[in-house]
Design an enzyme around this catalytic site. Structure first.
Site, mmCIF file in Angstrom:
data_model
loop_
_atom_site.group_PDB
_atom_site.id
_atom_site.type_symbol
_atom_site.label_atom_id
_atom_site.label_comp_id
_atom_site.label_asym_id
_atom_site.label_seq_id
_atom_site.Cartn_x
_atom_site.Cartn_y
_atom_site.Cartn_z
ATOM 1 C CE LYS A 35 -4.259 -0.904 2.469
ATOM 2 N NZ LYS A 35 -4.944 -0.726 3.724
ATOM 3 C CB THR A 121 -16.697 0.726 13.545
ATOM 4 O OG1 THR A 121 -16.940 1.752 12.591
ATOM 5 C CG2 THR A 121 -18.008 0.271 14.171
ATOM 6 C CE LYS A 225 -19.738 3.104 11.858
ATOM 7 N NZ LYS A 225 -19.258 3.674 10.648
ATOM 8 N N GLY A 274 -34.710 -5.043 -2.292
ATOM 9 C CA GLY A 274 -33.867 -5.764 -3.239
ATOM 10 C C GLY A 274 -33.095 -6.855 -2.546
ATOM 11 C CB CYS A 281 -20.341 -1.057 7.289
ATOM 12 S SG CYS A 281 -18.864 -0.291 6.609
#
Ligand code: UGA
Length: 459
Positions: A35, A121, A225, A274, A281
């Site tokens: 990265k 989170t 959250k 749908g 998440c």
């Protein structure tokens, strides 16, 4: 402000680039060498609309390093944005957050004040744990440290991350320390007051109002959250449950969603019936919230049900296919869309994966298309889930997908699928069956184009 960001995933990198754009002095830390190599070349390791060009614009003002010692000592504010992957039992694993906090505390200068912000989170109580980790390192070092810990949960949506960062609905800060709150207020001042010049590709939305910065205690911020994500997940599951009943009684869920969405107490967003939710998440966070509840011996039947309904939507697609094709063995099924939602190449927990695995397991030949997520899906599906002789083919050509196929299933509502020439596709198929897993097409138009059309909760 001098800012160190630990972790360059979706949240960390987007935040780093946006803060650099707002003229903060940003150093981003990541242990992943591949990265960092990309970032040093000015390449974004993730696909997120607008991120690459913004990175190019601000790259010369930022630093990327594998080493916290190069980022932290000088910083005023440190953001932890590392992953919290699920453990086997669904609980969120905060190991990386605690490790980051430990490494930060090891290089903090004695006496200097730092604000250490947890953006990942995390389960309720993690800020407290992070504060303890920091204190333990300071006492092992025999120094008097001065770190205020704060929670600042992130509400970015993949595919819309930059909009969410520049024009948020709100900023939530959980902290006991006034100094930490003040530092975060200064960090976000350009956003709170919208004093920055908007990037040319991301104009300020016309009806946008200045966002409030809500301050609260850390536990409540952490809960906000999870509660936000779980509420959105169950809003979607609710409309999917209604969709199933619409099919039974002959009503159209898109009309129902329109009708209830006009009630301002309900609102029209996140009511698209749908294939339900996937991604990194909602599946993870609803499971983690149930994990938090289980530790307290508390039951959360609404959250449990939201998950059951969500994963049932995937099975319902298979049932719809069985309903029209009788058996799936030997049939050729074209899958339109692999990413868990449009505008991302993220296939984590994507409905496409479960659907493809099941189709292949039942002996169907599967052809799958996606504008950008094929490579990720190929990697995910080449594992043990599929047998060596399975019939799964990826294609970048939608005509090849449709040719002689027994059915098409729209799984991800990419823009390009909205514009398909249905008539031409229907003509190429062995049996022109279209299962519209996201209710993208008008049933009348699809039928006029020659399709046997089956949507979700539609007449
Ligand atoms: C979600 C939240 O929206 C963000 O606020 C939060 O910051 C983020 O999780 C996170 O915790 O990091 P994201 O997972 O990127 O963001 O995606 P969403 O746009 O919320 O969509 C999630 C799923 O719900 C997708 O699979 C989408 O197809 C599905 N969905 C969404 C529906 O099935 N129907 C809808 O009406 C809306």
């Amino acid at each position: 402000m001098k800012v160190a960001i630990i972790g360059t995933g979706y949240v960390g990198l987007t935040t780093a680039v946006v803060l650099a754009y707002l003229n903060h002095d940003v150093t981003a830390v990541d242990k992943d060498k591949s990265k960092l190599d990309l970032l040093h070349e000015g390449q974004s390791p993730i696909h997120e609309p607008g991120l690459q060009s913004l990175l190019e614009e601000v790259q010369h003002t930022m630093r990327f390093t594998p080493n916290v010692a190069e980022a932290v000592p000088d910083a005023e504010l440190i953001l932890i944005a590392v992953g919290t992957p699920p453990k086997k039992n669904g609980e969120a694993d905060t190991r990386h957050v605690e490790q980051a906090a430990k490494e930060v505390a090891e290089v903090c200068l004695p006496e200097k004040h730092y604000t250490l912000v947890v953006k990942s989170t995390v389960p309720i109580g993690t800020n407290q744990k992070v504060a303890e980790v920091v204190e333990n390192v300071f006492s092992a070092r025999g120094i008097q440290g001065n770190v205020s810990v704060a929670s600042n949960p992130e509400f970015l949506q993949e595919g819309l991350a930059l909009q969410g960062a520049f024009y948020p609905d709100r900023i939530v800060v959980g902290a006991h320390s006034e100094e930490a709150i003040d530092t975060l207020r200064r960090l976000y001042q350009p956003i709170l007051e919208q004093t920055f010049d908007s990037p040319s590709t991301l104009p300020r939305p016309a009806a946008y109002h200045l966002p409030p910065m809500m301050t609260t205690d850390p536990n409540s911020a952490e809960m906000i959250k999870y509660a936000a994500n779980t509420f959105l997940a169950l809003k979607i599951s609710f409309i999917n449950e209604i969709a199933g009943l619409c099919e039974e009684v002959g009503a159209d869920v898109t009309e129902v969603a329109r009708g209830i969405g006009l009630d301002s107490r309900i609102g029209n967003r996140f009511l698209q019936a749908g294939l339900g939710w996937g991604g990194s998440c909602y599946p993870k966070d609803t499971a983690a919230l149930l994990g938090v509840a289980a530790q307290s011996g508390y039951e959360m039947p609404i959250t449990e049900a939201a998950r059951t309904i969500n994963f049932r939507q995937r099975e319902r697609i298979i049932e719809k296919l069985r309903g029209v094709l009788k058996t799936l063995k030997g049939k050729t099924i074209g899958i339109l869309g692999l990413a868990f939602k449009p505008n991302t190449d993220d296939i984590r927990e994507a409905p496409s994966l479960d659907i493809i695995r099941e189709l292949v397991a039942e002996g169907a030949t599967v052809r799958a298309h996606d504008p950008i997520a094929i490579e990720n899906a190929r990697r995910a599906l080449n594992g043990k889930a599929l047998s060596a002789n399975s019939e799964l083919h990826f294609t970048e050509d939608i005509d090849k997908l449709a040719y002689d196929a027994d059915a098409l299933v729209l799984v991800t509502e990419w823009d390009l699928y909205h514009k398909l020439e249905l008539r031409r596709l229907a003509k190429q198929m062995k049996t022109p069956i279209l299962i519209d897993g996201r209710n993208v097409y008008s049933p009348q138009e699809a039928k006029a184009a020659g399709f046997h059309y089956i949507g979700i909760g539609r007449i």
